[in-house]
Write a protein that holds these residues in place. Structure first.
Motif, PDB file in Angstrom:
ATOM      1  N   VAL A  42      -9.033 -36.632  -3.785  1.00  0.00           N
ATOM      2  CA  VAL A  42      -8.037 -37.584  -4.278  1.00  0.00           C
ATOM      3  C   VAL A  42      -8.132 -37.701  -5.793  1.00  0.00           C
ATOM      4  O   VAL A  42      -9.231 -37.746  -6.358  1.00  0.00           O
ATOM      5  N   LEU A  43      -6.977 -37.779  -6.437  1.00  0.00           N
ATOM      6  CA  LEU A  43      -6.892 -38.134  -7.848  1.00  0.00           C
ATOM      7  C   LEU A  43      -6.283 -39.524  -7.942  1.00  0.00           C
ATOM      8  O   LEU A  43      -5.174 -39.753  -7.451  1.00  0.00           O
ATOM      9  N   ASP A  44      -7.020 -40.459  -8.543  1.00  0.00           N
ATOM     10  CA  ASP A  44      -6.528 -41.829  -8.720  1.00  0.00           C
ATOM     11  C   ASP A  44      -6.177 -42.016 -10.196  1.00  0.00           C
ATOM     12  O   ASP A  44      -7.057 -42.102 -11.059  1.00  0.00           O
ATOM     13  N   VAL A  97      -1.726 -39.217 -18.144  1.00  0.00           N
ATOM     14  CA  VAL A  97      -0.964 -38.767 -16.981  1.00  0.00           C
ATOM     15  C   VAL A  97       0.135 -37.790 -17.361  1.00  0.00           C
ATOM     16  O   VAL A  97       0.567 -36.976 -16.533  1.00  0.00           O
ATOM     17  N   HIS A  98       0.608 -37.816 -18.612  1.00  0.00           N
ATOM     18  CA  HIS A  98       1.637 -36.871 -19.032  1.00  0.00           C
ATOM     19  C   HIS A  98       1.095 -35.447 -19.171  1.00  0.00           C
ATOM     20  O   HIS A  98       1.859 -34.484 -19.136  1.00  0.00           O
ATOM     21  N   GLU A  99      -0.226 -35.316 -19.368  1.00  0.00           N
ATOM     22  CA  GLU A  99      -0.848 -34.004 -19.558  1.00  0.00           C
ATOM     23  C   GLU A  99      -2.216 -34.012 -18.883  1.00  0.00           C
ATOM     24  O   GLU A  99      -3.250 -34.089 -19.542  1.00  0.00           O
ATOM     25  N   LEU A 100      -2.223 -33.937 -17.578  1.00  0.00           N
ATOM     26  CA  LEU A 100      -3.470 -33.982 -16.815  1.00  0.00           C
ATOM     27  C   LEU A 100      -4.249 -32.687 -17.007  1.00  0.00           C
ATOM     28  O   LEU A 100      -3.712 -31.593 -16.832  1.00  0.00           O
ATOM     29  N   ALA A 112      -1.150 -43.378  -7.839  1.00  0.00           N
ATOM     30  CA  ALA A 112      -1.013 -44.171  -9.061  1.00  0.00           C
ATOM     31  C   ALA A 112      -0.452 -45.536  -8.696  1.00  0.00           C
ATOM     32  O   ALA A 112       0.649 -45.634  -8.138  1.00  0.00           O
ATOM     33  N   HIS A 113      -1.192 -46.580  -9.033  1.00  0.00           N
ATOM     34  CA  HIS A 113      -0.766 -47.953  -8.751  1.00  0.00           C
ATOM     35  C   HIS A 113      -0.482 -48.687 -10.059  1.00  0.00           C
ATOM     36  O   HIS A 113      -1.352 -48.796 -10.918  1.00  0.00           O
ATOM     37  N   GLN A 114       0.748 -49.168 -10.209  1.00  0.00           N
ATOM     38  CA  GLN A 114       1.179 -49.925 -11.389  1.00  0.00           C
ATOM     39  C   GLN A 114       0.956 -49.108 -12.671  1.00  0.00           C
ATOM     40  O   GLN A 114       0.500 -49.647 -13.688  1.00  0.00           O
ATOM     41  N   VAL A 139       1.881 -37.225  -3.100  1.00  0.00           N
ATOM     42  CA  VAL A 139       1.814 -38.038  -4.316  1.00  0.00           C
ATOM     43  C   VAL A 139       2.293 -39.437  -3.942  1.00  0.00           C
ATOM     44  O   VAL A 139       3.396 -39.602  -3.407  1.00  0.00           O
ATOM     45  N   ALA A 140       1.461 -40.422  -4.196  1.00  0.00           N
ATOM     46  CA  ALA A 140       1.753 -41.807  -3.793  1.00  0.00           C
ATOM     47  C   ALA A 140       1.812 -42.692  -5.036  1.00  0.00           C
ATOM     48  O   ALA A 140       0.859 -42.734  -5.817  1.00  0.00           O
ATOM     49  N   VAL A 141       2.932 -43.392  -5.212  1.00  0.00           N
ATOM     50  CA  VAL A 141       3.093 -44.272  -6.372  1.00  0.00           C
ATOM     51  C   VAL A 141       3.626 -45.625  -5.929  1.00  0.00           C
ATOM     52  O   VAL A 141       4.452 -45.719  -5.003  1.00  0.00           O
ATOM     53  N   ARG A 142       3.156 -46.651  -6.595  1.00  0.00           N
ATOM     54  CA  ARG A 142       3.580 -48.022  -6.284  1.00  0.00           C
ATOM     55  C   ARG A 142       3.674 -48.801  -7.590  1.00  0.00           C
ATOM     56  O   ARG A 142       2.755 -48.780  -8.393  1.00  0.00           O
ATOM     57  N   ASP A 143       4.816 -49.459  -7.798  1.00  0.00           N
ATOM     58  CA  ASP A 143       5.008 -50.263  -9.002  1.00  0.00           C
ATOM     59  C   ASP A 143       5.767 -51.537  -8.667  1.00  0.00           C
ATOM     60  O   ASP A 143       6.691 -51.532  -7.840  1.00  0.00           O
TER      61      ASP A 143
END
Length: 269
Positions: A42-44, A97-100, A112-114, A139-143
């Motif tokens: 996992v990448l957090d 995050v723009h250039e991992l 990625a959370h918030q 890919v999981a995102v929550r905002d």
């Protein structure tokens, strides 16, 4: 707005970390938990003080979690928390995050959370998250979505708070109403298999509303957000003090109730 102009609106004042350390997989990533199993990598992204990270690490052990944040100082707190929890399957790295700085197809889950509400280019961020996710992964995102915040009672000063926060966040290059935009951003990033959901936080018990109102009262006057509001000409110090006082008064009201809506996406690669 270009990514380099985006500024993290909240900073890492104690009142901000008070909120971030409250977060767990149960209250902030429940939509993702069913996708996790032992052995996954996992990448957090934007891990902050690492409380969600630690939960993810427990759920995928002996798989590994790589937790990244743009701020080195908060990673120290995250490392300490992981050690306190006895976790040996987490590593912490400073990253944008723009250039991992990871090869293609490195992780089974990218979370990625918030985060996307605070970045200069959320579509590019999602493209990077997609690049480092393995085929068959997610890919999981929550905002949250500030424009959807709802509360009672409604003193005018809290309306002023919301309008002010949104002005400051957008002036910093972010998008405070990110929750409703996640789906469009993901499609623009090239995802086609997307499950979009929503969930809320609700603060209505005496303890919960005292905690929520207190952290916002403190954040309004003592955090980087307060500094940016004044320096950017969005509010005076006196206006911030009045808003802070209104938050404390709201939190003491016996009928006080506050809802924070979130957009959530599971994007399969």
């Amino acid at each position: 707005m270009p990514q380099e102009t985006a500024v993290y609106t909240h900073g890492h004042h104690e009142s901000v970390l008070r909120s971030h350390t409250w977060r767990t997989a149960a209250n902030s990533a429940a939509y993702l938990v069913g996708e996790l199993r032992p052995g996954l990598d996992v990448l957090d992204v934007g891990c902050g003080p690492g409380t969600i990270t630690a939960d993810l690490a427990e759920l995928v052990a002996p798989g590994r979690v790589t937790a990244v944040d743009a701020a080195e100082n908060v990673l120290g707190q995250a490392r300490a928390y992981a050690e306190q929890q006895g976790l040996d399957n987490v590593r912490f790295v400073v990253a944008d995050v723009h250039e991992l700085d990871f090869p293609d197809d490195s992780f089974d889950v990218v979370h990625a959370h918030q985060v996307l509400q605070h970045v200069g280019d959320p579509v590019r961020a999602l493209q990077e998250m997609r690049r480092v996710c393995r085929p068959g992964g997610v890919v999981a995102v929550r905002d949250s979505d500030y424009g959807g915040f709802t509360w009672h009672p409604g003193p005018p000063a809290l309306d002023e708070w919301l309008a002010l926060y949104r002005r400051v966040a957008r002036a910093n290059g972010g998008e405070p109403d990110a929750g409703r935009r996640l789906l469009s951003w993901a499609r623009a990033a090239g995802f086609t298999d997307i499950t979009a959901t929503a969930a809320t936080w609700c603060f209505a018990t005496p303890a919960d509303r005292a905690w929520w109102s207190g952290l916002w009262a403190d954040r309004t006057t003592g955090s980087v957000y307060a500094q940016l509001a004044v320096e950017g000409g969005h509010a005076s110090r006196e206006q911030l003090e009045a808003i802070s006082d209104a938050w404390r008064a709201w939190g003491e009201h016996p009928d006080a109730w506050f809802m924070v809506p979130h957009g959530e996406l599971l994007c399969r690669v």
